[in-house]
Enzyme design. Structure first.
Site, PDB file in Angstrom:
ATOM      1  N   ASP A   1      16.274  -2.187   9.533  1.00 48.86           N
ATOM      2  CA  ASP A   1      15.524  -0.977   9.860  1.00 48.86           C
ATOM      3  C   ASP A   1      15.832  -0.610  11.311  1.00 48.86           C
ATOM      4  O   ASP A   1      16.055  -1.504  12.143  1.00 48.86           O
ATOM      5  CB  ASP A   1      14.014  -1.208   9.677  1.00 48.86           C
ATOM      6  CG  ASP A   1      13.258   0.088   9.456  1.00 48.86           C
ATOM      7  OD1 ASP A   1      12.768   0.309   8.336  1.00 48.86           O
ATOM      8  OD2 ASP A   1      13.182   0.906  10.409  1.00 48.86           O
TER       9      ASP A   1
ATOM     10  N   CYS B   1       5.209  11.382  -2.512  1.00 48.88           N
ATOM     11  CA  CYS B   1       6.255  11.662  -3.514  1.00 48.88           C
ATOM     12  C   CYS B   1       6.001  12.920  -4.342  1.00 48.88           C
ATOM     13  O   CYS B   1       6.834  13.827  -4.358  1.00 48.88           O
ATOM     14  CB  CYS B   1       6.397  10.465  -4.441  1.00 48.88           C
ATOM     15  SG  CYS B   1       6.742   8.965  -3.524  1.00 48.88           S
TER      16      CYS B   1
END
Ligand code: UGA
Length: 446
Positions: free
Chosen positions: A40, A265
């Site tokens: 990350d 989402c």
């Protein structure tokens, strides 16, 4: 499309992005026996993960991560490309937020590709798990400028809060790409899971993801519209759902009425579906309707809450001085995610109309992290449900946390100024609320 049943063997994998999809994917693949490096660009997050801290609320994730790290099969590194050079297969799990026009913003994917392209092993496979517009697998292929590297799409169907369970017990695994050998290699990673594996072309795999989320959002908008109708005709939505859900062609899942769907989402994917269709000359009017019903649902909840306190929504600040005890801030239970939360949207509108809101959510009762602080702004927070209800004209349940289904209603009634409870998740027993001397209103309940 074909079913894949080739034998399993461990592989060396890298996962770029440690959000709930990347971290769950990395940890669960390691639990299946693969060697996984999770990367990350957020050094602070990697530091926390290395210290055994899980930065998100996700059931069972700490156990899976802990066991995989202890077994030496999972590690965390900073920088998108770190860990990529040694990997046979690299998973892209970076966010694809929404641009102002509703289309997906691919800048995180592009940045990750730029980093990994020069270091990928010859013959490596890049697997895209991020939700991307149809055609993006080809875009990734071109952007990599590596003819020796294959790209496949492997959309995720993980729900926040149950992501580990969903990963280990999938209804299906979908893999799409032009290189069938690469697709089969990726399929073999999942061989220990007892599930159907569909291998398709890339465009179909990408479309499956949007269509799945679009269909689920449609079911919820449908039941919310039916709930509005139930209120108008004096029917009870719970009976209606039972009656239609027992038809196996319909099913009971995803027919729970509420304040409207939200999260990271459904809102972005439903808008992207409309936008992708429009780009290709199709007006997906049904999906536009699904979104419109969802917008209306929030307005209906605001009207309900105002009405419960005896207020009309007319004039400049129609709710001036009205006090609201709000229970639940996250977009659903089981997660600390506040993105596109219907609760926050509804409370924001109430405050703009003059209401004074005090909110309680189990995930914001302690010290807030910077993400929560940004999203909550100056919201007044309480440390318990009863404390949020103090002096409230109306108490409103906005997230279906288990603890709200067994509220101490007598304590709530004693501390409130008014007596109205609006249950936007239908989790309370109306009779119990009335027995406590309170006035109940749910969604689509007669
Ligand atoms: C959703 C999909 O369910 C996953 O399959 C998908 O992988 C994920 O999006 C994604 O694209 O990454 P999630 O956003 O975690 O997962 O949330 P859901 O559990 O689907 O809930 C979405 C919203 O619908 C929530 O606001 C929830 O409260 C609402 N909902 C859900 C209802 O109002 N009624 C229902 O019956 C079900």
């Amino acid at each position: 499309m074909q079913s894949e049943a080739d034998p399993w063997e461990p592989a060396t994998l890298a996962v770029v992005g440690t959000g709930y999809v990347g971290l769950t994917t990395g940890a669960c693949l390691a639990s299946l026996g693969h060697d996984v490096t999770c990367a990350d660009i957020d050094a602070g997050k990697i530091e926390r993960l290395r210290n055994g801290e899980i930065p998100i609320v996700e059931a069972g994730l700490d156990e899976v991560v802990g066991a995989a790290v202890a077994a030496g099969r999972l590690r965390f590194v900073t920088g998108a490309a770190a860990g990529t050079a040694a990997a046979d297969i690299v998973f892209l799990c970076v966010p694809t937020p929404q641009d102002e026009d509703g289309s997906a913003d691919l800048s995180y994917i592009e940045a990750a590709i730029h980093e990994i392209a020069p270091v990928l092993k010859p013959g490596a496979i890049v697997v895209n798990k991020s939700t991307v517009p149809v055609g993006s697998t080809r875009v990734v292929e071109r952007a990599l400028e590596r003819t020796d590297v294959s790209v496949v799409s492997n959309p995720e169907f993980l729900r926040e809060g149950t992501a580990v369970f969903d990963f280990l017990h999938p209804d299906r695994v979908v893999i799409g790409g032009a290189d069938e050998t690469a697709a089969k290699t990726v399929a073999r990673l999942y061989a220990p899971l007892d599930t159907e594996i569909l291998i398709t072309d890339a465009a179909s795999a990408e479309t499956i993801k949007y269509a799945a989320n679009g269909f689920l959002a449609m079911k919820i908008s449908f039941v919310n519209a039916v709930a509005a109708m139930c209120e108008a005709v004096g029917a009870d939505v719970a009976h209606v759902v039972e009656g239609i859900g027992s038809d196996h062609r319909i099913g009971r899942a995803f027919l729970q009425p509420g304040p409207g769907w939200g999260g990271s989402c459904f809102p972005k994917d439903s808008r992207a579906l409309v936008s992708i269709a429009a780009d290709h000359g199709y007006d997906f009017s049904m999906m536009r309707g699904v979104i419109e019903v969802n917008d209306q649902q929030r307005v209906r909840m605001i009207e309900k809450i105002s009405r419960a306190a005896g207020r009309d929504l007319v004039g400049d600040r129609p709710l001036d001085g009205m006090t609201v005890g709000a229970l639940g801030l996250t977009f659903k239970a089981g997660t600390d995610d506040l993105r596109e939360s219907p609760s926050l949207a509804i409370l924001d509108q109430l405050e703009r109309a003059g209401a004074i809101v005090t909110a309680y959510d189990p995930t914001t009762a302690g010290e807030l992290d910077h993400v929560q602080r940004d999203r909550l702004g100056s919201m007044r927070l309480a440390t318990s449900a009863v404390a949020a209800a103090a002096d409230a004209d109306v108490v409103v349940i906005l997230t279906e946390w288990q603890e709200f289904s067994c509220l101490d209603l007598d304590a709530i009634a004693a501390t409130m100024r008014g007596s109205a409870i609006v249950d936007t998740r239908n989790i309370l027993d109306p009779a119990a609320v009335r027995a406590a001397g309170l006035v109940y209103d749910g969604v689509g309940r007669s």
